[in-house]
Design a protein around this motif. Structure first.
Motif, PDB file in Angstrom:
ATOM      1  N   SER A 108       0.814  -1.022   0.059  1.00 14.63           N
ATOM      2  CA  SER A 108       0.027   0.079  -0.058  1.00 14.63           C
ATOM      3  C   SER A 108       0.946   1.298  -0.020  1.00 14.63           C
ATOM      4  O   SER A 108       0.573   2.119  -0.492  1.00 14.63           O
ATOM      5  N   GLY A 109       2.161   1.272   0.576  1.00 10.17           N
ATOM      6  CA  GLY A 109       2.860   2.420   0.557  1.00 10.17           C
ATOM      7  C   GLY A 109       3.319   2.758  -0.642  1.00 10.17           C
ATOM      8  O   GLY A 109       3.389   3.903  -1.314  1.00 10.17           O
ATOM      9  N   TYR A 123       0.686   5.050  -2.120  1.00  9.37           N
ATOM     10  CA  TYR A 123       0.966   6.373  -1.557  1.00  9.37           C
ATOM     11  C   TYR A 123       1.963   6.999  -2.331  1.00  9.37           C
ATOM     12  O   TYR A 123       1.974   8.127  -2.637  1.00  9.37           O
ATOM     13  N   ARG A 124       3.075   6.197  -2.463  1.00  8.47           N
ATOM     14  CA  ARG A 124       4.136   6.810  -3.251  1.00  8.47           C
ATOM     15  C   ARG A 124       4.090   7.259  -4.495  1.00  8.47           C
ATOM     16  O   ARG A 124       4.412   8.376  -5.113  1.00  8.47           O
ATOM     17  N   SER A 179       4.846  11.389   0.159  1.00  9.24           N
ATOM     18  CA  SER A 179       3.903  10.277   0.409  1.00  9.24           C
ATOM     19  C   SER A 179       3.343  10.076   1.825  1.00  9.24           C
ATOM     20  O   SER A 179       2.219   9.897   2.165  1.00  9.24           O
ATOM     21  N   SER A 180       4.332  10.573   2.844  1.00 11.70           N
ATOM     22  CA  SER A 180       3.903  10.709   4.107  1.00 11.70           C
ATOM     23  C   SER A 180       2.856  11.853   4.541  1.00 11.70           C
ATOM     24  O   SER A 180       1.865  11.639   5.299  1.00 11.70           O
ATOM     25  N   ALA A 194      -0.510  11.268   2.939  1.00 14.98           N
ATOM     26  CA  ALA A 194      -1.263   9.824   3.707  1.00 14.98           C
ATOM     27  C   ALA A 194      -1.893  10.655   4.859  1.00 14.98           C
ATOM     28  O   ALA A 194      -2.591   9.592   5.682  1.00 14.98           O
ATOM     29  N   ARG A 217      -6.614   8.699   1.597  1.00 14.63           N
ATOM     30  CA  ARG A 217      -6.671   7.504   2.250  1.00 14.63           C
ATOM     31  C   ARG A 217      -7.877   6.605   1.814  1.00 14.63           C
ATOM     32  O   ARG A 217      -7.754   5.277   1.576  1.00 14.63           O
ATOM     33  N   ARG A 240       0.625   0.522   6.777  1.00 16.30           N
ATOM     34  CA  ARG A 240       0.483   1.233   8.108  1.00 16.30           C
ATOM     35  C   ARG A 240      -1.036   0.939   8.868  1.00 16.30           C
ATOM     36  O   ARG A 240      -1.006   1.032  10.036  1.00 16.30           O
ATOM     37  N   ASP A 241      -1.879   0.770   8.091  1.00 18.36           N
ATOM     38  CA  ASP A 241      -3.327   0.494   8.678  1.00 18.36           C
ATOM     39  C   ASP A 241      -3.783  -0.674   8.102  1.00 18.36           C
ATOM     40  O   ASP A 241      -5.079  -0.603   7.999  1.00 18.36           O
ATOM     41  N   MET A 242      -3.210  -1.674   7.378  1.00 18.36           N
ATOM     42  CA  MET A 242      -3.811  -2.769   6.882  1.00 18.36           C
ATOM     43  C   MET A 242      -4.711  -3.526   7.975  1.00 18.36           C
ATOM     44  O   MET A 242      -6.007  -3.979   7.360  1.00 18.36           O
ATOM     45  N   ARG A 253      17.224   0.618   5.507  1.00 18.52           N
ATOM     46  CA  ARG A 253      16.881   1.258   4.397  1.00 18.52           C
ATOM     47  C   ARG A 253      17.981   1.922   3.532  1.00 18.52           C
ATOM     48  O   ARG A 253      17.880   1.833   2.268  1.00 18.52           O
ATOM     49  N   ARG A 293       9.427  10.754   9.483  1.00 16.83           N
ATOM     50  CA  ARG A 293       8.286  10.263   8.750  1.00 16.83           C
ATOM     51  C   ARG A 293       7.405   9.102   9.842  1.00 16.83           C
ATOM     52  O   ARG A 293       6.303   9.325   9.664  1.00 16.83           O
ATOM     53  N   ASP A 315       3.491   9.459  10.800  1.00 17.36           N
ATOM     54  CA  ASP A 315       2.797   8.321  10.493  1.00 17.36           C
ATOM     55  C   ASP A 315       2.024   7.894  11.912  1.00 17.36           C
ATOM     56  O   ASP A 315       0.773   7.349  11.881  1.00 17.36           O
ATOM     57  N   ARG A 353      -0.512  11.200  13.230  1.00 15.08           N
ATOM     58  CA  ARG A 353      -1.551  11.656  12.468  1.00 15.08           C
ATOM     59  C   ARG A 353      -2.964  11.410  13.130  1.00 15.08           C
ATOM     60  O   ARG A 353      -3.223  10.333  13.669  1.00 15.08           O
TER      61      ARG A 353
END
Ligand code: DC
Length: 205
Positions: A34-35, A38-39, A87-88, A91, A97, A120-122, A147, A163, A167, A170
């Protein structure tokens, strides 16, 4: 919900995509990040100077190509510092969303085999009834190291901290441990050990 559904949530750099792809391939399920959606939207907003979209499609599976209002975006162009940040930021918006959540539900409903989905919210919001919900965690230092090792990503520990904080804090769908999730702190675990643990828990469902 009929076909198998596994959700992976957690902060950036924790290994959700690596583990999700391997798990999906082992279990013959589809995989969606899902990220990445958003990206792709963030890349589109940056490129076109807009803040809304009309149409988004995933037009190819391998490699995944995102088509947004006539423009195409590939995953390997979506890890720049500008897109990490944007993206962050986007979001945080309810409209965005909802668009992403609807795409994900559509992809699950049209998946013949079932789905491994990461974000993040799956498990906490989008797929609360998943067969297995996983929350991956590891220290900031370890996540930052992972990373930096990822090709094309130059995300520093400070960038990751900013970030993560955005996340987690929010108002809408913040990063949380989903109810009934299996929490795996994978700081000192190999990918094989993590996959084995997830498969063992899947058998218990
Ligand atoms: O997982 P990632 O680093 O590729 O995600 C990029 C950004 O997208 C992340 O900082 C927050 C947002 N995101 C989100 O809010 N909800 C998701 N389910 C997935 C990503």
């Amino acid at each position: 919900m009929s076909s198998k559904l596994i959700t992976l949530d957690g902060p950036s750099g924790v290994g959700k995509t690596t583990i999700g792809k391997k798990l999906a391939s082992d279990l013959n399920l589809d995989f969606i990040s899902s990220g990445m959606i958003y990206r792709a939207i963030a890349a589109h907003f940056n490129k076109k100077g807009v803040s809304t979209i009309n149409e988004i499609n995933i037009t190819s599976k391998n490699p995944i190509i995102y088509k947004i209002d006539g423009e195409t975006y590939q995953e390997d162009e979506l890890y720049s510092p500008e897109i990490n940040k944007k993206s962050s930021e986007i979001a945080q918006l309810l409209e965005i969303r909802n668009i992403v959540s609807n795409i994900l539900r559509f992809l699950y409903n049209s998946s013949a085999n079932g789905l491994v989905v990461e974000g993040r919210d799956m498990g906490s919001v989008v797929f609360q009834d998943a067969d297995l919900k996983i929350y991956l965690d590891a220290s900031e230092a370890t996540r930052s190291k992972r990373r930096l090792a990822q090709s094309g990503s130059k995300e520093s520990i400070e960038d990751i901290r900013t970030r993560d904080s955005r996340d987690i804090n929010r108002k809408i769908s913040p990063l949380v441990v989903p109810i009934n999730a299996l929490v795996i702190n994978n700081e000192d675990m190999t990918i094989e050990e993590i996959i084995k643990l997830i498969k063992e828990n899947l058998k218990l469902q």
